[in-house]
Motif scaffolding. Structure first.
Motif, PDB file in Angstrom:
ATOM      1  N   GLU A   3     -66.583   3.355 -42.504  1.00  0.00           N
ATOM      2  CA  GLU A   3     -66.314   1.874 -42.636  1.00  0.00           C
ATOM      3  C   GLU A   3     -67.279   1.103 -42.140  1.00  0.00           C
ATOM      4  O   GLU A   3     -67.400   1.046 -40.977  1.00  0.00           O
ATOM      5  CB  GLU A   3     -64.799   1.555 -42.257  1.00  0.00           C
ATOM      6  CG  GLU A   3     -63.663   2.332 -43.101  1.00  0.00           C
ATOM      7  CD  GLU A   3     -62.274   1.903 -42.418  1.00  0.00           C
ATOM      8  OE1 GLU A   3     -62.255   1.039 -41.526  1.00  0.00           O
ATOM      9  OE2 GLU A   3     -61.371   2.729 -43.039  1.00  0.00           O
ATOM     10  N   LYS A  10     -65.350   9.472 -43.084  1.00  0.00           N
ATOM     11  CA  LYS A  10     -65.093   8.093 -43.769  1.00  0.00           C
ATOM     12  C   LYS A  10     -65.987   7.266 -42.997  1.00  0.00           C
ATOM     13  O   LYS A  10     -65.904   6.980 -41.722  1.00  0.00           O
ATOM     14  CB  LYS A  10     -63.716   7.727 -44.076  1.00  0.00           C
ATOM     15  CG  LYS A  10     -63.530   6.506 -44.801  1.00  0.00           C
ATOM     16  CD  LYS A  10     -62.087   6.196 -44.725  1.00  0.00           C
ATOM     17  CE  LYS A  10     -61.853   4.631 -45.567  1.00  0.00           C
ATOM     18  NZ  LYS A  10     -60.507   4.262 -45.541  1.00  0.00           N
ATOM     19  N   TYR A  36     -68.385  -3.122 -41.542  1.00  0.00           N
ATOM     20  CA  TYR A  36     -68.010  -4.547 -41.788  1.00  0.00           C
ATOM     21  C   TYR A  36     -69.171  -5.336 -41.676  1.00  0.00           C
ATOM     22  O   TYR A  36     -69.806  -5.477 -40.595  1.00  0.00           O
ATOM     23  CB  TYR A  36     -66.996  -5.190 -40.772  1.00  0.00           C
ATOM     24  CG  TYR A  36     -65.499  -4.363 -40.912  1.00  0.00           C
ATOM     25  CD1 TYR A  36     -64.529  -4.933 -41.625  1.00  0.00           C
ATOM     26  CD2 TYR A  36     -65.373  -3.150 -40.485  1.00  0.00           C
ATOM     27  CE1 TYR A  36     -63.315  -4.356 -41.935  1.00  0.00           C
ATOM     28  CE2 TYR A  36     -64.018  -2.593 -40.782  1.00  0.00           C
ATOM     29  CZ  TYR A  36     -63.328  -3.169 -41.279  1.00  0.00           C
ATOM     30  OH  TYR A  36     -61.985  -2.416 -41.401  1.00  0.00           O
ATOM     31  N   GLU A  52     -66.798   0.797 -47.630  1.00  0.00           N
ATOM     32  CA  GLU A  52     -66.237   2.219 -47.444  1.00  0.00           C
ATOM     33  C   GLU A  52     -66.762   3.436 -48.272  1.00  0.00           C
ATOM     34  O   GLU A  52     -67.063   3.215 -49.475  1.00  0.00           O
ATOM     35  CB  GLU A  52     -64.561   2.185 -47.711  1.00  0.00           C
ATOM     36  CG  GLU A  52     -64.058   1.166 -46.897  1.00  0.00           C
ATOM     37  CD  GLU A  52     -62.410   1.271 -47.052  1.00  0.00           C
ATOM     38  OE1 GLU A  52     -61.505   1.870 -46.742  1.00  0.00           O
ATOM     39  OE2 GLU A  52     -62.085   0.507 -48.038  1.00  0.00           O
ATOM     40  N   CYS A  53     -66.889   4.417 -47.583  1.00  0.00           N
ATOM     41  CA  CYS A  53     -67.482   5.752 -48.287  1.00  0.00           C
ATOM     42  C   CYS A  53     -67.066   6.905 -47.590  1.00  0.00           C
ATOM     43  O   CYS A  53     -67.142   7.067 -46.387  1.00  0.00           O
ATOM     44  CB  CYS A  53     -69.166   5.557 -48.643  1.00  0.00           C
ATOM     45  SG  CYS A  53     -70.035   5.558 -47.230  1.00  0.00           S
ATOM     46  N   LYS A 103     -66.181  -5.494 -46.409  1.00  0.00           N
ATOM     47  CA  LYS A 103     -65.851  -3.957 -45.985  1.00  0.00           C
ATOM     48  C   LYS A 103     -66.369  -3.018 -46.892  1.00  0.00           C
ATOM     49  O   LYS A 103     -65.919  -2.822 -47.975  1.00  0.00           O
ATOM     50  CB  LYS A 103     -64.238  -3.915 -45.800  1.00  0.00           C
ATOM     51  CG  LYS A 103     -63.759  -2.675 -45.221  1.00  0.00           C
ATOM     52  CD  LYS A 103     -62.339  -2.507 -45.167  1.00  0.00           C
ATOM     53  CE  LYS A 103     -61.837  -1.351 -44.621  1.00  0.00           C
ATOM     54  NZ  LYS A 103     -60.498  -1.072 -44.438  1.00  0.00           N
TER      55      LYS A 103
END
Length: 123
Positions: A5, A3, A7, A62-63, A60
């Motif tokens: 993340e 994952k 910012y 996310e993938c 943010k």
């Protein structure tokens, strides 16, 4: 599976999204967030009083991607998010133990595969 993340600044999001789409990574989750770090706060004057806003707005992103695709995605994020100034943001890579596609019950890296033609249809 990992994952990612990130910012990032708001203005960096659209170029990142477009490049990830071209690279075949259409699945993203974004959130409007606020946070503090080395960037510190911004002091403004409002009706004669000084106000310091310590929490800066960020996006943010996310993938979840296959372990072998992490560097490709991180490189795309860094390419478009880096200005060289304090406040560019951070990228975190976390392990993902398992993933399930609710609709079909598929599990593992099969859940990460885009449907054929997704990248082309969105362009």
């Amino acid at each position: 599976m990992k994952k990612i993340e990130a910012y990032i600044r708001h203005e960096a999001f659209e170029p990142i999204r477009l490049e990830l789409l071209e690279l075949g990574f259409p699945s993203l989750t974004i959130s409007e967030v606020k946070g503090s770090g080395r960037q510190k706060g911004i002091t403004e004057r409002y009706r004669g009083a000084e106000l310091t806003n310590w929490l800066r707005p960020k996006v943010k992103l996310e993938c979840v991607v296959a372990s072998g695709d992490v560097q490709t995605v991180v490189d795309a994020i860094l390419k478009h998010a880096r200005t060289g100034s304090i406040g560019d943001g951070k990228v975190f890579v976390l392990p993902v133990e398992e993933a399930y596609r609710i609709r079909t019950g598929e599990s593992g890296e099969e859940t990460l595969q885009a449907h054929p033609g997704v990248a082309q249809a969105a362009s």
